[in-house]
Each structure stands twice: as structure tokens, then as C-alpha cells.
Design a protein around this motif. Structure first.
Motif, short mmCIF file in Angstrom:
data_model
loop_
_atom_site.label_atom_id
_atom_site.label_comp_id
_atom_site.label_asym_id
_atom_site.label_seq_id
_atom_site.Cartn_x
_atom_site.Cartn_y
_atom_site.Cartn_z
N UNK A 121 0.80 -1.22 0.00
CA UNK A 121 0.00 0.00 0.00
C UNK A 121 0.83 1.26 0.00
N UNK A 122 2.06 1.16 -0.51
CA UNK A 122 2.99 2.28 -0.51
C UNK A 122 3.11 2.80 -1.95
N UNK A 123 3.13 4.11 -2.11
CA UNK A 123 3.30 4.72 -3.43
C UNK A 123 4.78 4.82 -3.74
N UNK A 124 5.15 4.51 -4.97
CA UNK A 124 6.53 4.70 -5.42
C UNK A 124 6.54 5.83 -6.44
N UNK A 125 7.73 6.38 -6.65
CA UNK A 125 7.90 7.55 -7.49
C UNK A 125 9.14 7.41 -8.36
N UNK A 126 9.15 8.12 -9.47
CA UNK A 126 10.31 8.12 -10.37
C UNK A 126 11.41 9.05 -9.89
N UNK A 127 11.09 9.93 -8.96
CA UNK A 127 12.04 10.97 -8.56
C UNK A 127 12.15 11.08 -7.05
N UNK A 128 13.28 11.59 -6.54
CA UNK A 128 13.48 11.69 -5.10
C UNK A 128 12.57 12.70 -4.40
N UNK A 129 12.00 13.63 -5.15
CA UNK A 129 11.10 14.61 -4.55
C UNK A 129 9.65 14.13 -4.53
#
Length: 126
Positions: free
Chosen positions: A83-91
Motif C-alpha cells: 500500500x505504498x506509493x513509489x515515485x520516479x524521482x526523489x522529490x
């Protein structure tokens, strides 16, 4: 003699839960308690020693893990299952996306303590 990183302390509100979280995402095992620490050993001999934070607030840190390309999709699936969102960028401005830096793949996500975790399949060129 060359210096190698042997271990680092990862501060957590719940050291057991936090160690289990990253071990589950990376497909690793949580080790037996070692003094006040809950260790998670990674493949290159470095140990993440989870420790209960003694300060009233945690300072967010960044931890990057070089992972095999063939396991990347499985890890993304584990992040999603948690249930955790991941992102392409550190911000964290590109949710649900990965990056393709240096010919590899990468993603950022927060652990239960707000530490900015990263998985990459190629090391960064310097």
C-alpha cells in the motif's frame, strides 16, 4: 587498505516493523536481535541495524539499494502490495512511475518512518 561500509543505523519508531518492511520489499531476512538492534543484512555485506529512535522526531534519511534487474518488478509489486506509493524521482512528484537513469530502472518510496528508500538496477555514473 580500501574502506568498506560495514553497517549503518536506521532510526525507527518501531525497529522490528521497519526492519520487516524493508526486508519484505527487498526479499531479505530479518536477523536475530543484536544488542538493541534488529539487523537486516544486504548482499554486499552491509548490515542495516534498525534502532528505536530516542529523539522525539525522526530525521528523514535516504537509503539506495542496487538490486538485480530481474527482481525489480517483483519489488515494485511488493511496494504496491504494502500500500505504498513509489515515485520516479526523489522529490516524489511522479507517483506510480519509475525512472530509467543510466540505462537501468529506479524508484523511490517511503518506509514507515519517512525514510526515502530507493531501488536501482544500475549504479549511478559519476
Amino acid at each position: 587498505m580500501a574502506a568498506e561500509l560495514n553497517h549503518t543505523v536506521v532510526f525507527a519508531e518501531d525497529k522490528q516493523a521497519s526492519a520487516e518492511f524493508i526486508a519484505d520489499i527487498l526479499g531479505l531476512e530479518v536477523g536475530a536481535p543484536f544488542g538493541p538492534f534488529i539487523p537486516v543484512d544486504v548482499a554486499n555485506g552491509v548490515t542495516l541495524d534498525y534502532y528505536t529512535n530516542v529523539e522525539p522526531t525522526l530525521q528523514s534519511q535516504h537509503y539506495a539499494f542496487l538490486v538485480p534487474d530481474e527482481e525489480f518488478d517483483t519489488m515494485i509489486g511488493r511496494i504496491e502490495a504494502a500500500g505504498v506509493t513509489y515515485y520516479a524521482d526523489p522529490n516524489h512528484t511522479e507517483p506510480g512511475q519509475i525512472n530509467r537513469l543510466f540505462g537501468g530502472r529506479g524508484a523511490y518510496f517511503d518506509d514507515p518512518n519517512g525514510h526515502n528508500m530507493e531501488i536501482i538496477t544500475r549504479p549511478y555514473s559519476r
